[in-house]
Design a protein around this motif. Structure first.
Motif: not given
Length: 427
Positions: A330-331, A408-410, A414-415, A419-420
């Protein structure tokens, strides 16, 4: 007012039309945007359409509001397009018609004879009827006049939000020619399949055995990633014994992470189409021809797998992973302006030509992708590539353990998303 407004338009157009792209604007008079562009900008008149074949982007800035026959105009335009060329259309929301008329009456804008006020549905239909396909549509600008601090706050952070974007003034559509969808190339292209393999010793033989033939000169590229088991030894021994249709290339990565491995594999690739296949075989290699067909037939220019359509095996994906997938789908769809159902599927396909262009501008989104495929998503969306998802079955891992750390990878993902969003949505 005009200066601020056209600076905004220049910023939005430049988000997609990169500095090394050739932009041609079709305008019968001097364009107000002309002074904002440098280098590869050209202003064409209608009788100069033969030069369009040199363009990466062709811009219609509000000109469709004056056309008596939009469909015929776009049909004639399409005759001069190449498959790589993108049509960029700026048009204005009919909700602003009374305000625009008031601005003309007060002398805040030049008097014009706008005839057409086009809805999103109208624009998509015109494009379809005239041989184009809508790739994305952005809605921009809630406050077209400059008020210090306030204008930036509203236009950058409020205008893109779901409720407010329907009230914006500017619509910016990007479309591609529906050209290659109706005929396949005379010569079938070949594929370079990159497999990043870390602690996947037990899957190497199966990968070699199960990858089907697609193009005439397909190649498989193993990039081994500092495994704790005997993955590298297995790759070397099995590829020496292999006598199938694939040309095999092997290497060990220099850095860390799947992203580093994928980029090294793509650098080694020599074929027209680039594929990523995860070494865990949770996506069956037998599904790869679906991706090949989608890109060869022009259904899409960046093909992404979707594991969330068909029922998956019992332990293929844990509950919180499914929730994370749905959230990021969704994001990403919101941020990138094209529909995504499964952003986390590792099977992705892009042409070599588009990848080279994408990699030149990778720094725009930052160089911190540990997965190797999210900069493909971000870059493809920014380039205006048509993104298509291919539904595939998702299998349970048979050998080894996942190399992905859910939390951790999630957090990294998200970061990257935030940023995008600041680079491509909230601009």
């Amino acid at each position: 007012m005009k200066g601020y407004f056209y600076r905004l338009l220049h910023k939005y157009i430049s988000l997609y039309c990169l500095s090394d792209n050739i932009l041609m604007e079709i305008s019968e008079r001097k364009s107000p945007l002309e002074s904002y562009f440098r280098g590869n900008y050209f202003n064409l008149k209608k009788d100069g359409l033969k030069d369009i074949k040199k363009a990466d982007y062709v811009l219609l800035n509000g000109s469709l509001h004056y056309e008596n026959d939009i469909q015929s105009y776009l049909e004639n335009l399409s005759l001069h397009f190449q498959p790589k060329t993108r049509l960029m259309i700026v048009y204005y929301s009919s909700l602003w018609k009374p305000i625009v008329k008031l601005g003309t009456f007060l002398g805040l804008r030049s008097k014009t004879a706008e005839q057409n006020w086009i809805s999103h549905e109208d624009m998509e239909n015109f494009l379809l009827l005239s041989g184009f396909e809508l790739v994305r549509n952005d809605q921009k600008v809630l406050l077209p006049i400059y008020i210090p601090l306030i204008s930036n706050l509203i236009n950058r952070y409020v205008a893109p939000l779901p409720l407010f974007k329907n009230l914006t003034l500017v619509n910016l559509s990007i479309a591609k020619l529906v050209y290659s969808e109706k005929k396949s190339p005379a010569k079938k292209p070949s594929v370079s399949i990159v497999v990043a393999a870390r602690n996947e010793e037990g899957n190497i033989e199966e990968i070699l055995r199960r990858i089907p033939k697609m193009g005439p000169h397909d190649e498989l590229i193993f990039i081994e990633g500092h495994s704790k088991d005997k993955t590298w030894d297995k790759i070397c021994s099995e590829t020496k014994k292999y006598r199938g249709h694939l040309k095999i290339k092997n290497s060990q990565q220099d850095g860390k992470g799947k992203g580093d491995a994928v980029r090294k594999g793509f650098q080694m690739a020599s074929n027209e189409i680039l594929m990523i296949l995860d070494a865990d075989l949770t996506v069956p290699p037998e599904e790869l021809p679906k991706f090949y067909k989608a890109i060869v037939e022009g259904k899409g220019e960046y093909i992404n797998g979707s594991r969330l359509v068909y029922p998956m095996e019992k332990r293929a994906m844990r509950f919180f992973n499914i929730l994370g997938n749905k959230f990021f789908a969704v994001a990403f769809s919101f941020v990138l302006g094209q529909r995504f159902k499964d952003t986390l599927c590792g099977t992705k396909v892009i042409s070599r030509e588009n990848y080279i262009q994408l990699s030149k501008n990778r720094k725009f989104f930052g160089d911190f992708d540990p997965f190797g495929d999210f900069d493909l998503i971000f870059g493809s969306a920014r380039m205006g590539l048509k993104i298509v998802e291919v539904p595939i079955p998702y299998r349970e891992r048979v050998y080894g353990d996942t190399n992905i750390s859910r939390w951790r990878h999630g957090a990294i993902l998200f970061a990257m998303l935030i940023f995008a969003a600041r680079k491509i949505k909230f601009v």
